[in-house]
Design a protein around this motif. Sequence first.
Motif, mmCIF file in Angstrom:
data_model
loop_
_atom_site.group_PDB
_atom_site.id
_atom_site.type_symbol
_atom_site.label_atom_id
_atom_site.label_comp_id
_atom_site.label_asym_id
_atom_site.label_seq_id
_atom_site.Cartn_x
_atom_site.Cartn_y
_atom_site.Cartn_z
ATOM 1 N N ASP A 1 0.971 -1.334 -0.041
ATOM 2 C CA ASP A 1 -0.056 0.048 0.017
ATOM 3 C C ASP A 1 0.880 1.302 -0.053
ATOM 4 O OD1 ASP A 1 0.582 0.449 2.696
ATOM 5 O OD2 ASP A 1 -1.219 -0.106 3.406
ATOM 6 N N ARG A 2 0.167 2.397 -0.398
ATOM 7 C CA ARG A 2 1.014 3.449 -0.479
ATOM 8 C C ARG A 2 0.223 4.551 -0.375
ATOM 9 N NH1 ARG A 2 1.886 0.974 -5.530
ATOM 10 N NH2 ARG A 2 0.487 2.258 -6.545
ATOM 11 N N PRO A 3 0.437 5.954 -0.257
ATOM 12 C CA PRO A 3 -0.484 6.843 0.467
ATOM 13 C C PRO A 3 -1.731 7.257 -0.307
ATOM 14 C CG PRO A 3 1.735 7.648 0.802
ATOM 15 C CD PRO A 3 1.593 6.419 -0.026
ATOM 16 N N ASP A 4 -1.611 7.105 -1.819
ATOM 17 C CA ASP A 4 -2.698 7.589 -2.677
ATOM 18 C C ASP A 4 -3.445 6.453 -3.242
ATOM 19 O OD1 ASP A 4 -0.640 6.443 -4.423
ATOM 20 O OD2 ASP A 4 -0.195 8.348 -5.006
ATOM 21 N N GLN A 5 -3.442 5.110 -2.729
ATOM 22 C CA GLN A 5 -4.333 4.154 -3.248
ATOM 23 C C GLN A 5 -4.644 2.986 -2.220
ATOM 24 O OE1 GLN A 5 -1.672 1.668 -2.089
ATOM 25 N NE2 GLN A 5 -2.809 0.413 -3.781
ATOM 26 N N TRP A 6 -4.089 3.092 -0.958
ATOM 27 C CA TRP A 6 -4.349 1.927 0.087
ATOM 28 C C TRP A 6 -5.823 1.680 0.147
ATOM 29 C CZ3 TRP A 6 -6.937 3.147 4.450
ATOM 30 C CH2 TRP A 6 -6.878 4.231 5.004
ATOM 31 N N TRP A 7 -6.764 2.369 0.358
ATOM 32 C CA TRP A 7 -7.951 2.291 0.448
ATOM 33 C C TRP A 7 -8.951 1.508 -0.639
ATOM 34 C CZ3 TRP A 7 -5.879 7.069 -0.488
ATOM 35 C CH2 TRP A 7 -6.216 7.609 -1.491
ATOM 36 N N ALA A 8 -8.461 1.433 -1.712
ATOM 37 C CA ALA A 8 -9.006 0.561 -2.937
ATOM 38 C C ALA A 8 -8.793 -0.925 -3.027
ATOM 39 C CB ALA A 8 -8.141 1.451 -4.255
ATOM 40 N N VAL A 9 -8.085 -1.298 -2.023
ATOM 41 C CA VAL A 9 -7.984 -2.773 -1.880
ATOM 42 C C VAL A 9 -8.427 -3.277 -0.384
ATOM 43 C CG1 VAL A 9 -6.374 -2.908 -3.797
ATOM 44 C CG2 VAL A 9 -5.713 -2.460 -1.297
#
Length: 440
Positions: A424-432
Motif C-alpha cells: 500500500d501507498r498513500p494515494d491508493q491503499w483504501w482501494a483494496v
Amino acid sequence: MRSGAVYRELAESAWCWVLDQVRGEDGPWLPEVVRDDEPPSGPGWDRDSLYSGIAGLAPVLAEVSRSRPLNELERAVGTGIVGRLSAVAAGRVEPSLYDGLAGDVTALRLLAPGAERIPLQRLAEMRTETGWPSTLGMQPGSTAPMTDLVTGTAGVVLAAVWAGGEQAREIAVTGGEALLGVAERTPAGLDWRMHPGYRSSSPNYSHGTAGVTAALAVAGTELGREDFVTAARQGAQHLVDVAALDDDGFVIPHTIPPSTREVEPVTYGWCHGPTGTSLAFAALAYAGVDAVAGHDVEELRQRCLNSVLASGIPRRLRPGFWDNDGRCCGTAGVGDVLLDAAQDCPDATRAEVLLRAGITMGDALVDRAIRDDAGARWRFIEHRQDTPLLPPGTSWMQGAAGIAAFLFRLARVLDDSLGASVVDRPDQWWAVPARLRTAN
C-alpha cells in the motif's frame, strides 16, 4: 494468456537496468532519463523526489521484496536512500507528496518504519492555517500553498493519514481544514483548483477535485471529521455534474475550460482520467458514503473503469492519444488501478474482466519493451516534437522503475491469485481490502 513468469522476467530486466543507472554524489541519485549520446550531468533539483528521484525506488524495493528476498545491491540502495532522505529532511522546504517531504515520509516508512518521523516533524513545523508554502507555484515567485494531490495539500494529508501517529494526525487536520478553506462553490457541489485563482480546473485525480475528494474522504474517516467527509461528498457531486455518463461510463475533461495546449480533451490515465478518478469513489466507499447525486458510489467507480475498458487503450490510436507507458500518464498506472479494482471486486465475473484488462496492459508493456544486454526499458512518444521518440526514463512515475513495479505485482497476482498481497501507498491503499495490504 502469458504466465506470471513472463512479466516477472521483464520486471527483473527493467529493474536491473534502473539499478545500473543509480549514481552516488552526496548520497544516491538517479538520472531522470538516459541518453545514448551523453552521460548524465549530475543530480537534478528533484533528485530526492518520489516522482522522478531516488525516493521513487522505495516502492519498487517494497514490491520486489514481495517476490523474492532483496539482494546485497538492493539492500545497499535502500540503505542509501534512507540515509540520504533522513539527512536532508530537516532542511527541506518543499512539502508535497511527489516532490517533497510527504514523499520522504512515504519512502522512509516503506524502507525503515519509524524513520518517517523526521520528515513528519518538518511538515509539522512548516504548517500554516492555509497549508504549506510551496516551491512549485504556477506563478513565478509564488509560495502560496497548492491544493492538489501531486504538488499540494491533498497529497500531504494522504501521506500523514497513511503514516499514522499523533504528529501525523495534527498534520492531517491542518491540511484538511486548509482544503475546506479554499473550496469553490459550484452549482452542484465543491471544486478545487491547483491553487485558488488558477486559470482553469483539472478536475481529475492528480491536480484537482477527485484527488482532494479522496484525501478528505479518507482523512475524515480516520480523524472522525464528518465535515471533511461532507466536503468530499460535495466534491464528488461536482464531479458527477461535469462528467459524461454515456454508455455506463464516467469521463471528465482533462481541463475545464479546455486547455490552450495541444492535448487530448479527454485522457484516460491515473493523472487526468477515469483511472485515477475511480480512486475517489473508492475513497468515498471507504468513508461509508453510499451514494452521490443519485448514483451508488461503487457504480460510479465501475463506470470510471468501464470508460477505461472502452477507450481503446493501450493501443496508440492516433498521435497524442496513448503515447506513454508509465504510471502517471500511461499503461502501468492504468494496469495498477485495474489490479486494485479486480482484487477489491466481490463479483468473480467482473473481477476476471478487470484482471484480464490489467493483463492487456502488461502485454502492451512486454511488446513495447526495448531489450538488450543492459536490460529493459521503454521509450515514450511526444508527437509534437520533431524527434518524437523520447529517451528512456528511469523513474517511478515516468519510467522503468514504476513499470517494473507493476509487472512484479502482475506476476504475483497471476501466480498467487487475486488474494495476493498489495504494497500500500498513500494515494491508493483504501482501494483494496485491508486483509491484502502490507506497508513494509
